[in-house]
Design an enzyme around this catalytic site. Structure first.
Site, PDB file in Angstrom:
ATOM      1  N   GLU A   7       0.861  -1.195   0.000  1.00 36.36           N
ATOM      2  CA  GLU A   7       0.000   0.000   0.000  1.00 36.36           C
ATOM      3  C   GLU A   7       0.891   1.236   0.000  1.00 36.36           C
ATOM      4  O   GLU A   7       1.811   1.351   0.809  1.00 36.36           O
ATOM      5  CB  GLU A   7      -0.919  -0.042   1.231  1.00 36.36           C
ATOM      6  CG  GLU A   7      -1.635   1.245   1.577  1.00 36.36           C
ATOM      7  CD  GLU A   7      -2.543   1.789   0.470  1.00 36.36           C
ATOM      8  OE1 GLU A   7      -3.325   1.010  -0.096  1.00 36.36           O
ATOM      9  OE2 GLU A   7      -2.446   2.996   0.173  1.00 36.36           O
ATOM     10  N   GLY A  55      -7.683   1.984   2.384  1.00 32.85           N
ATOM     11  CA  GLY A  55      -7.882   2.628   1.084  1.00 32.85           C
ATOM     12  C   GLY A  55      -8.739   3.877   1.138  1.00 32.85           C
ATOM     13  O   GLY A  55      -8.965   4.467   2.196  1.00 32.85           O
ATOM     14  N   LYS A  63     -19.731   9.051   5.838  1.00 30.12           N
ATOM     15  CA  LYS A  63     -20.887   8.640   6.640  1.00 30.12           C
ATOM     16  C   LYS A  63     -20.835   9.283   8.022  1.00 30.12           C
ATOM     17  O   LYS A  63     -21.868   9.598   8.608  1.00 30.12           O
ATOM     18  CB  LYS A  63     -20.968   7.118   6.759  1.00 30.12           C
ATOM     19  CG  LYS A  63     -21.908   6.482   5.759  1.00 30.12           C
ATOM     20  CD  LYS A  63     -21.382   6.350   4.349  1.00 30.12           C
ATOM     21  CE  LYS A  63     -21.637   7.470   3.413  1.00 30.12           C
ATOM     22  NZ  LYS A  63     -20.975   7.302   2.108  1.00 30.12           N
ATOM     23  N   GLY A 117     -24.258  12.521  -8.644  1.00 27.87           N
ATOM     24  CA  GLY A 117     -24.196  11.102  -8.310  1.00 27.87           C
ATOM     25  C   GLY A 117     -24.142  10.976  -6.790  1.00 27.87           C
ATOM     26  O   GLY A 117     -24.441  11.934  -6.062  1.00 27.87           O
ATOM     27  N   GLU A 120     -26.153  19.189 -12.445  1.00 23.66           N
ATOM     28  CA  GLU A 120     -26.074  17.830 -13.000  1.00 23.66           C
ATOM     29  C   GLU A 120     -26.378  17.876 -14.494  1.00 23.66           C
ATOM     30  O   GLU A 120     -27.360  18.485 -14.918  1.00 23.66           O
ATOM     31  CB  GLU A 120     -27.073  16.916 -12.269  1.00 23.66           C
ATOM     32  CG  GLU A 120     -27.363  15.574 -12.926  1.00 23.66           C
ATOM     33  CD  GLU A 120     -26.129  14.689 -13.130  1.00 23.66           C
ATOM     34  OE1 GLU A 120     -25.357  14.516 -12.179  1.00 23.66           O
ATOM     35  OE2 GLU A 120     -25.948  14.194 -14.266  1.00 23.66           O
ATOM     36  N   ASP A 127     -12.375  -1.148  -8.058  1.00 22.57           N
ATOM     37  CA  ASP A 127     -12.564  -0.001  -8.968  1.00 22.57           C
ATOM     38  C   ASP A 127     -11.661  -0.053 -10.191  1.00 22.57           C
ATOM     39  O   ASP A 127     -12.025   0.454 -11.245  1.00 22.57           O
ATOM     40  CB  ASP A 127     -12.265   1.322  -8.237  1.00 22.57           C
ATOM     41  CG  ASP A 127     -13.332   1.705  -7.225  1.00 22.57           C
ATOM     42  OD1 ASP A 127     -14.245   0.889  -6.981  1.00 22.57           O
ATOM     43  OD2 ASP A 127     -13.239   2.820  -6.669  1.00 22.57           O
ATOM     44  N   ALA A 179     -17.464  -0.349  -2.794  1.00 14.50           N
ATOM     45  CA  ALA A 179     -16.607  -1.108  -1.887  1.00 14.50           C
ATOM     46  C   ALA A 179     -17.105  -2.546  -1.707  1.00 14.50           C
ATOM     47  O   ALA A 179     -16.317  -3.489  -1.701  1.00 14.50           O
ATOM     48  CB  ALA A 179     -16.541  -0.401  -0.535  1.00 14.50           C
ATOM     49  N   HIS A 192     -43.677  -5.647  14.212  1.00 14.05           N
ATOM     50  CA  HIS A 192     -44.470  -4.417  14.244  1.00 14.05           C
ATOM     51  C   HIS A 192     -44.201  -3.672  15.536  1.00 14.05           C
ATOM     52  O   HIS A 192     -44.193  -4.294  16.595  1.00 14.05           O
ATOM     53  CB  HIS A 192     -45.959  -4.745  14.157  1.00 14.05           C
ATOM     54  CG  HIS A 192     -46.830  -3.524  14.266  1.00 14.05           C
ATOM     55  ND1 HIS A 192     -46.997  -2.645  13.215  1.00 14.05           N
ATOM     56  CD2 HIS A 192     -47.543  -3.027  15.311  1.00 14.05           C
ATOM     57  CE1 HIS A 192     -47.788  -1.658  13.605  1.00 14.05           C
ATOM     58  NE2 HIS A 192     -48.137  -1.863  14.872  1.00 14.05           N
TER      59      HIS A 192
HETATM   60  P1  NAI Z   1     -21.065   9.177 -10.497  1.00 11.90           P
HETATM   61  O1  NAI Z   1     -20.567   8.679 -11.781  1.00 11.90           O
HETATM   62  O2  NAI Z   1     -21.967   8.325  -9.693  1.00 11.90           O
HETATM   63  O3  NAI Z   1     -21.816  10.559 -10.696  1.00 11.90           O
HETATM   64  C1  NAI Z   1     -21.234  11.631 -11.393  1.00 11.90           C
HETATM   65  C2  NAI Z   1     -22.321  12.526 -11.902  1.00 11.90           C
HETATM   66  O4  NAI Z   1     -21.731  13.646 -12.514  1.00 11.90           O
HETATM   67  C3  NAI Z   1     -23.189  11.857 -12.939  1.00 11.90           C
HETATM   68  O5  NAI Z   1     -24.531  12.002 -12.560  1.00 11.90           O
HETATM   69  C4  NAI Z   1     -22.865  12.627 -14.216  1.00 11.90           C
HETATM   70  O6  NAI Z   1     -23.963  12.731 -15.091  1.00 11.90           O
HETATM   71  C5  NAI Z   1     -22.456  13.985 -13.672  1.00 11.90           C
HETATM   72  N1  NAI Z   1     -21.596  14.768 -14.563  1.00 11.90           N
HETATM   73  C6  NAI Z   1     -20.533  14.326 -15.276  1.00 11.90           C
HETATM   74  N2  NAI Z   1     -19.972  15.360 -15.954  1.00 11.90           N
HETATM   75  C7  NAI Z   1     -20.697  16.468 -15.647  1.00 11.90           C
HETATM   76  C8  NAI Z   1     -20.628  17.832 -16.037  1.00 11.90           C
HETATM   77  N3  NAI Z   1     -19.682  18.273 -16.880  1.00 11.90           N
HETATM   78  N4  NAI Z   1     -21.535  18.696 -15.541  1.00 11.90           N
HETATM   79  C9  NAI Z   1     -22.493  18.259 -14.692  1.00 11.90           C
HETATM   80  N5  NAI Z   1     -22.602  16.969 -14.295  1.00 11.90           N
HETATM   81  C10 NAI Z   1     -21.727  16.094 -14.769  1.00 11.90           C
HETATM   82  O7  NAI Z   1     -19.764   9.598  -9.681  1.00 11.90           O
HETATM   83  P2  NAI Z   1     -19.517  10.118  -8.207  1.00 11.90           P
HETATM   84  O8  NAI Z   1     -20.753  10.543  -7.516  1.00 11.90           O
HETATM   85  O9  NAI Z   1     -18.410  11.109  -8.355  1.00 11.90           O
HETATM   86  O10 NAI Z   1     -19.000   8.832  -7.500  1.00 11.90           O
HETATM   87  C11 NAI Z   1     -17.874   8.115  -8.009  1.00 11.90           C
HETATM   88  C12 NAI Z   1     -18.025   6.660  -7.751  1.00 11.90           C
HETATM   89  O11 NAI Z   1     -17.956   6.393  -6.371  1.00 11.90           O
HETATM   90  C13 NAI Z   1     -19.339   6.132  -8.255  1.00 11.90           C
HETATM   91  O12 NAI Z   1     -19.150   4.954  -8.956  1.00 11.90           O
HETATM   92  C14 NAI Z   1     -20.144   5.915  -7.023  1.00 11.90           C
HETATM   93  O13 NAI Z   1     -21.037   4.828  -7.135  1.00 11.90           O
HETATM   94  C15 NAI Z   1     -19.086   5.638  -5.971  1.00 11.90           C
HETATM   95  N6  NAI Z   1     -19.577   6.112  -4.694  1.00 11.90           N
HETATM   96  C16 NAI Z   1     -20.525   5.423  -4.048  1.00 11.90           C
HETATM   97  C17 NAI Z   1     -21.045   5.896  -2.886  1.00 11.90           C
HETATM   98  C18 NAI Z   1     -22.097   5.136  -2.223  1.00 11.90           C
HETATM   99  O14 NAI Z   1     -22.276   3.976  -2.548  1.00 11.90           O
HETATM  100  N7  NAI Z   1     -22.831   5.727  -1.311  1.00 11.90           N
HETATM  101  C19 NAI Z   1     -20.625   7.136  -2.283  1.00 11.90           C
HETATM  102  C20 NAI Z   1     -19.647   7.801  -3.055  1.00 11.90           C
HETATM  103  C21 NAI Z   1     -19.150   7.286  -4.210  1.00 11.90           C
END
Ligand code: NAI
Length: 470
Positions: A35, A45, A56, A187, A208, A316, A324, A449
């Site tokens: 690492e 990580g 969280k 996202g 978005e 990833d 994760a 319940h």
């Molecule tokens: P994401 O890919 O889920 O979302 C990125 C968002 O940005 C998309 O909705 C996309 O349409 C938008 N976007 C892209 N370019 C843009 C632009 N130029 N202008 C405006 N919007 C734009 O990626 P995110 O949220 O950064 O997360 C990265 C990864 O980490 C994802 O795969 C996600 O699933 C994971 N993750 C998961 C979490 C969870 O399970 N709670 C928490 C944080 C991350």
């Protein structure tokens, strides 16, 4: 003299890597885990150090910050409330530290050799590890697992500088509350941080590109969250095209076209770029070892084998979704496959997704639309939390449970939820689908319940056209 020859060498100690290393050691394989560390790494990580876990902790703080104002209704009056996001960040860092030390402890307990440094494949099972002090150590692995993870993506017109323009690595340990924050990308990352900074008093704007927030989620789930965010004073632009950004001393000016094509400018003290994450595939010696890449990910087959013999990639860096829990399960599948224990591959159709904003959003399986596109004869049942007694006692009546079932065999095709604690409730659907349950089974299993989980049984009944409480 250190022994440099291992059965398994794991590169990266995130959720994929550390689980692979521990499982390999449990199965009697001599294991090393390399690492690099650094500001967004370390044992555990990104997830543990700057991702899932500290965010969280921040979201928990945001929940309290928001709820404290509603306590009077519950008969609890508190004095003057002050919100301190820097303190919330400090606590988030402490929680992350605990997790990282926990991984170190597990490595010791399982006799995994933990090696600090940057690993590069050198071909023929060799891995060269460059330590921070400039020394290099060459180790060998009969099997090598690449679990190098991902890093935040920038945009050409919005370069992350971690000063005015942040990635999540900076947003996660706030030093103060910015007066305003523009979040680009709705996202999971964007929506979670929008929640936190809004709760602590920043003026938040979400931008978005796609037509809905949380574009991978059911449109109804996304609508509920967007409506609640707007009610809290968050400006949300969906279908927006970001055209330009100008960073000055006071902040950043973003120029965009909204969904109607009108020009808008958004001024913010800070900007969070949350437009996805890019797999880490550079400077790993991939070419030297014959490991090919494919559209930015390490190329793997359905057993997660790369194009080089005995080299695997998980998490990833290997393929989406970048989650994760998916990485951890890939780790188990690969290691148990190597050991011949026969774990079987990950069920990619049954990986839950959770966004921990308030209210939470969780889903597994197909949306109604995806199921229809696949040719299923679909029936949908929705049960709102406003009709659930426990949700009312908690004052958490936003959201719903939605079930997508196939009429022919009553197969549970998908579940979509918005509401308090749905991050915990989604597991019931995951297990149900894993055991190939029918929608009837989801109801006939007795739910206690009063609980939020009763909404699952009721949504099942709704999908069968016979809900009791609505
Ligand atoms: P994401 O890919 O889920 O979302 C990125 C968002 O940005 C998309 O909705 C996309 O349409 C938008 N976007 C892209 N370019 C843009 C632009 N130029 N202008 C405006 N919007 C734009 O990626 P995110 O949220 O950064 O997360 C990265 C990864 O980490 C994802 O795969 C996600 O699933 C994971 N993750 C998961 C979490 C969870 O399970 N709670 C928490 C944080 C991350």
């Amino acid at each position: 003299m250190a022994d440099n020859n291992f059965d398994v060498v794991v590169i990266g100690a995130g959720p994929g890597g550390y689980v692979a290393a521990i499982r390999a050691a449990q199965l009697g394989m001599k294991t090393a885990c390399v690492e690099a560390g650094g500001p967004s790494g370390g044992l555990g990580g990104v997830c543990n150090n700057v991702g899932c876990i500290p965010t969280k902790a921040l979201l928990e703080a945001a929940m309290y910050a928001r709820k404290v104002g509603a306590l009077k209704d519950f008969g609890v009056t508190v004095g003057e409330v002050t919100l301190d996001l820097a303190q919330a960040g400090k606590r988030a860092k402490q929680v992350a530290g605990q997790g990282s030390r926990g991984v170190g402890f597990l490595f010791k307990k399982n006799k995994v050799e933990s090696i600090e440094g940057w690993a590069r494949l050198a071909g023929g099972g060799k891995v060269e590890v460059a330590a921070k002090d400039g020394t290099t150590r060459t180790i060998t692995g009969k099997h090598i697992i690449l679990a190098t993870g991902s890093r935040p993506k920038s945009l050409p017109m919005l370069k992350i500088d971690e000063d005015r323009i942040w990635s999540s690595d900076t947003a996660v340990f706030p030093k103060a509350t910015p007066a305003s924050l523009a979040v680009v990308g709705a996202g999971a990352i964007g929506m979670e941080f929008a929640d936190v900074y809004n709760a602590f008093g920043s003026k938040v704007t979400v931008i978005e590109a796609l037509p809905q927030v949380l574009p991978l989620e059911d449109p109804e789930s996304a609508q509920v969250v967007e409506k609640i965010y707007k009610k809290r004073g968050i400006d949300v632009f969906t279908g927006a095209r970001l055209e330009k950004s100008e960073a000055g001393k006071e902040g950043v000016t973003l120029t965009l076209k909204d969904k109607a094509g009108a020009d808008k400018t958004v001024q913010a003290e800070r900007v969070l770029v949350a437009v996805g994450r890019a797999p880490i595939i550079d400077d790993l010696g991939l070419e030297k070892a014959g490991v090919q890449t494919d559209r930015g990910f390490i190329k793997v087959d359905d057993q997660l084998r790369t194009t080089a013999p005995n080299v695997y990639a998980i998490g990833d860096c290997a393929r989406p979704p970048l989650l994760a829990h998916k990485a951890m399960h890939e780790a188990m599948a690969v290691i148990e496959g190597i050991a011949g224990v026969g774990h079987g591959m990950v069920d990619y159709g049954n990986i839950p997704a959770v966004t921990y904003c308030h209210p939470e959003v969780a889903s597994v399986g197909m949306t109604e639309q995806a199921a229809k596109e696949k040719g299923y004869d679909v029936e949908v049942g929705v049960f709102p939390f406003s009709a659930n007694g426990r949700a009312r006692t908690a004052g958490e009546t936003d959201g719903f449970v939605k079930i997508v079932r196939d009429k022919k065999y009553s197969e549970l095709l998908g579940a979509h939820m918005v509401g308090a604690h749905v991050s915990e409730m989604i597991a019931e659907f995951v297990v149900g689908r894993h055991l190939e349950t029918t929608v009837e089974d989801m109801d006939s299993a007795v739910h206690p319940h009063p609980t939020l989980s009763e909404a699952i049984g009721e949504a099942a009944l709704a999908a069968l056209g016979r809900a009791i409480h609505i």
